[in-house]
Design an enzyme around this catalytic site. Structure first.
Site, PDB file in Angstrom:
ATOM      1  N   GLU A 142      40.533  40.479  48.070  1.00  0.00           N
ATOM      2  CA  GLU A 142      39.781  41.356  48.971  1.00  0.00           C
ATOM      3  C   GLU A 142      40.368  41.420  50.379  1.00  0.00           C
ATOM      4  O   GLU A 142      39.796  40.876  51.343  1.00  0.00           O
ATOM      5  CB  GLU A 142      38.309  40.927  49.034  1.00  0.00           C
ATOM      6  CG  GLU A 142      37.551  41.224  47.764  1.00  0.00           C
ATOM      7  CD  GLU A 142      36.037  41.125  47.928  1.00  0.00           C
ATOM      8  OE1 GLU A 142      35.560  40.535  48.903  1.00  0.00           O
ATOM      9  OE2 GLU A 142      35.325  41.650  47.055  1.00  0.00           O
ATOM     10  N   GLU A 313      35.203  42.221  39.988  1.00  0.00           N
ATOM     11  CA  GLU A 313      33.996  41.416  40.191  1.00  0.00           C
ATOM     12  C   GLU A 313      32.794  42.354  40.081  1.00  0.00           C
ATOM     13  O   GLU A 313      32.682  43.295  40.860  1.00  0.00           O
ATOM     14  CB  GLU A 313      34.007  40.764  41.579  1.00  0.00           C
ATOM     15  CG  GLU A 313      35.164  39.825  41.798  1.00  0.00           C
ATOM     16  CD  GLU A 313      35.173  39.206  43.199  1.00  0.00           C
ATOM     17  OE1 GLU A 313      34.161  39.312  43.914  1.00  0.00           O
ATOM     18  OE2 GLU A 313      36.204  38.632  43.573  1.00  0.00           O
TER      19      GLU A 313
HETATM   20  C1  GAL Z   1      33.533  38.823  46.909  1.00  0.00           C
HETATM   21  C2  GAL Z   1      34.651  37.803  46.804  1.00  0.00           C
HETATM   22  C3  GAL Z   1      34.299  36.659  45.876  1.00  0.00           C
HETATM   23  C4  GAL Z   1      32.916  36.188  46.135  1.00  0.00           C
HETATM   24  C5  GAL Z   1      31.957  37.327  45.990  1.00  0.00           C
HETATM   25  C6  GAL Z   1      30.500  36.951  46.167  1.00  0.00           C
HETATM   26  O1  GAL Z   1      33.581  39.480  48.116  1.00  0.00           O
HETATM   27  O2  GAL Z   1      35.832  38.401  46.365  1.00  0.00           O
HETATM   28  O3  GAL Z   1      35.221  35.627  46.054  1.00  0.00           O
HETATM   29  O4  GAL Z   1      32.830  35.647  47.405  1.00  0.00           O
HETATM   30  O5  GAL Z   1      32.252  38.304  46.933  1.00  0.00           O
HETATM   31  O6  GAL Z   1      29.668  38.053  46.018  1.00  0.00           O
END
Ligand code: GAL
Length: 654
Positions: A142, A313
């Site tokens: 990110e 994610e």
């Molecule tokens: C994203 C990140 C992850 C985790 C997640 C939690 O921004 O890539 O590592 O922190 O959020 O929602």
């Protein structure tokens, strides 16, 4: 579409890995992302590489027939590394060094840090590049998260001065381009240039836009450094990065150009409560996310990835970082997965396998609880994985849409930097409202860059192209599409000043008008036209030698049309936006169906899917079903004509 999960073997005893891997398989998952924050375990001390545990973790996943996405660990440089050279740390806009103790503390411009990244990525790529389990690599994690796209460190300043020299050639050219005669801001030398923060009052918009472009270019070159190493040692593997939602701090088209796939991280409930501007929507969709938020990003990142998009994610339950973090409505995890499929995702991977009982994210749900028991999402992920397999035989090639929305990152910035204090007007929110209006009308929208081939489209929308772009104007002229320009189009030059010919700048090639005044409006003000259009936030006075289609009460025109180009000179509220876009669709002979606020329908190949984001059941009437190719003979592949909240229906059309 494959399903997957983010996993952190370094967080759990090794004895648990094989059980976890088997459990993942049981849920139908086939991809696992690992490694992206593991630097302190891969190299606990300088040059002391500890890769054995990672070998075993990868082998364990491989034995369970899981594919691995290996992340490079460069988002989390360990303490020993940072303490060895504090110049690697980023500096925020208040001049405060961003301390070690969380993540993303590095500065993209630090040459010593780039060398360290080159070193660790080379080691990893050499060791694992050809490993049969690893099918993809993720660079870093990110870019830009936690406001880290832009750093104001000494390293960044030096790199910026160099960038200015390379971009402008001579200091006179820069002074002229930025209008530095104003307030005696002229420089004699590139070494006198500073960073555009910390000034007494607002710094020069040209300086700020240049700094944004520079910072975006730094991210591109930082990413490319890693991509080149991975490509050299890991032939045939996809190289991806996980971008964020509602995020415009750098040019994603530019960065993604070096990747095979644009993946992104989707937290629909977190985005709604953190970034949402509309209280009514926040109340209505607090357990579902906004009906157009996920699909907007799927379509945007599909464009960034030149047709290839993954979800790296996906939110499985309450997150820990928004102002409030509700649980998703039962069904939403499955719904979001199917919606990603409908918009072209090749992979949907969940964050994370098991909730961490320690450290910053212990309040963030995973597919499993900290004790290993399944959490609510696990059941839905299993259902989704099974259903995807069950319907895989239905042809599901993505087709080009009839409607395109041009998305321009620099345009967003230019509009954001100077608007004079129209604090309710947000270019990203506005562009999403335009997308949403078209989606409510049941049409598919391709989001495209300003350099995309526009010839396939019948209707082209420009809602955040604030920078005057002659090449885009010529491209648009060559199409036979109807074109809709929204306020602020072409209102700035690439140096964030007013174009000589006034707004809409180069787009005057399409419509012969001139914007002679702009005004930003208080949030409580709504301006209504004779034909009952309502506008908010922003309005422009247009000079033209032809009449407007409609008039405001004070005599200013609204909505100018010449040939197949429309210029909308104020921000319409949502009902007006829907009305205006519906009229353009009719003009282009494109059928539409107003689906209302909660129901969304997407088509991928021969599979059509309907999603209910609203609080009440939705019944699909026959005209909607017929419009979307439903046939009684084949019936529903999933669900039925009555869709409960958080539910979906799917059918196959011929
Ligand atoms: C994203 C990140 C992850 C985790 C997640 C939690 O921004 O890539 O590592 O922190 O959020 O929602």
């Amino acid at each position: 579409m494959k399903t997957g999960v983010c996993y952190y073997p370094e967080h759990w005893p090794e004895s648990q890995w094989a059980t976890d891997a088997q459990h993942m398989r049981k849920l139908g998952l086939s991809m696992v992302r690992i490694g992206e924050f593991a630097w302190s375990r891969l190299e606990p001390k300088a040059d002391d590489y500890q890769f054995d545990w990672l070998d075993r973790a990868i082998d364990t996943l491989h034995d369970a027939k899981l594919e691995v996405i290996l992340g490079t660990p460069t988002a989390t440089p360990p303490a020993w590394l940072i303490r060895s050279n504090p110049d690697m740390l980023a500096v925020d806009e208040n001049g405060q060094t961003r301390e070690f103790g969380s993540r993303r503390h590095y500065c993209f411009s630090s040459q010593p840090y780039r060398l360290e990244c080159e070193r660790i990525v080379t080691k990893l790529a050499q060791r694992y590049g050809k490993h049969p389990a690893i099918s993809a690599w993720q660079t870093d994690n990110e870019y830009g998260c936690h406001s880290t796209s832009i750093s104001y460190s000494v390293a960044a300043l030096n790199a910026f001065q160099l960038w200015c020299e390379q971009t402008y050639g001579s200091i006179d050219t820069l002074n002229k381009a930025w209008g530095n005669v104003f307030w005696s801001m002229e420089y004699n030398d590139f070494s006198q240039i500073g960073v555009p923060v910390g000034t007494v009052t607002e710094s020069n918009p040209a300086h700020r836009l240049a700094y944004w472009r520079f910072s975006s270019a730094q991210i591109k070159s930082f990413n490319k450094l890693q991509v080149d190493i991975i490509r050299q040692h890991a032939p045939g593997r996809d190289v991806v990065h996980n971008f964020m939602g509602n995020f415009v701090e750098f040019d994603h088209f530019d960065v993604a150009d070096d990747l095979d796939v644009a993946s992104w991280d989707n937290y629909p409930l977190g985005f709604l409560t953190r970034d949402g501007t509309n209280e009514e929507d926040q109340r209505r969709y607090f357990r579902t996310g906004h009906p157009d938020s996920s699909s907007f990003h799927h379509d945007l990142y599909r464009a960034c990835g030149k047709g290839r998009m993954w979800l790296m994610e996906q939110q499985p339950g309450p997150v820990n970082w928004a102002p409030y973090n509700p649980a998703p409505l039962p069904g939403m995890v499955r719904l979001w997965g199917w919606e990603a499929f409908a918009h072209g995702a090749e992979v949907v991977s969940y964050f994370r396998w098991r909730q961490a009982p320690f450290a910053q994210e212990q309040m963030h749900a995973g597919l499993c609880l900290p004790n290993g028991d399944e959490d609510d999402a696990a059941v839905e992920v299993k259902v989704l994985s099974d259903e995807i397999k069950q319907l895989a035989h239905i042809e599901h090639n993505m087709q080009a849409a009839d409607v395109a929305l041009v998305f321009d990152y620099a345009g967003d910035q230019a509009a954001r930097i100077q608007q004079p204090d129209g604090r309710h007007y947000d270019p990203l929110v506005f562009v999403q409202r335009v997308y949403s209006a078209a989606r409510q009308l049941g049409v598919a929208v391709d989001i495209v860059s300003s350099q995309a081939d526009l010839s396939p489209y019948k209707l082209i929308l420009l809602a955040n192209v604030a920078v005057s772009d002659a090449a885009l104007a010529s491209q648009l002229e060559k199409t036979s599409a109807h074109i809709m320009l929204f306020p602020r189009s072409g209102s700035k030059t690439t140096e964030c000043s007013v174009p000589k010919q006034l707004a809409p700048g180069a787009f005057q090639q399409l419509i012969n008008i001139k914007v002679s005044r702009v005004e930003s409006l208080p949030a409580s003000v709504e301006l209504v036209t004779e034909k009952k259009s309502t506008t908010i936030d922003w309005r422009e006075r247009v000079e033209a030698d032809f009449a407007a289609q409609d008039v405001f009460e004070d005599g200013w025109g609204f909505h100018y049309t010449q040939g197949r180009t429309h210029y909308i000179n104020a921000c319409p509220d949502q009902p007006t936006l829907i009305k205006l876009i519906a009229a353009r669709l009719l003009e282009c002979h494109l059928d539409y169906m107003d689906l209302g606020p909660d129901l969304r329908i997407s088509k991928r190949g021969k599979l059509t899917l309907a999603f209910n984001y609203g609080p009440k059941p939705v019944h699909l009437p026959n005209d909607i079903l017929a419009h979307f190719g439903y046939e009684n003979t084949t019936g529903f592949a999933l669900g039925s004509a009555s869709i409960s909240p958080g539910e979906i229906a799917a059918w196959q059309s011929s």
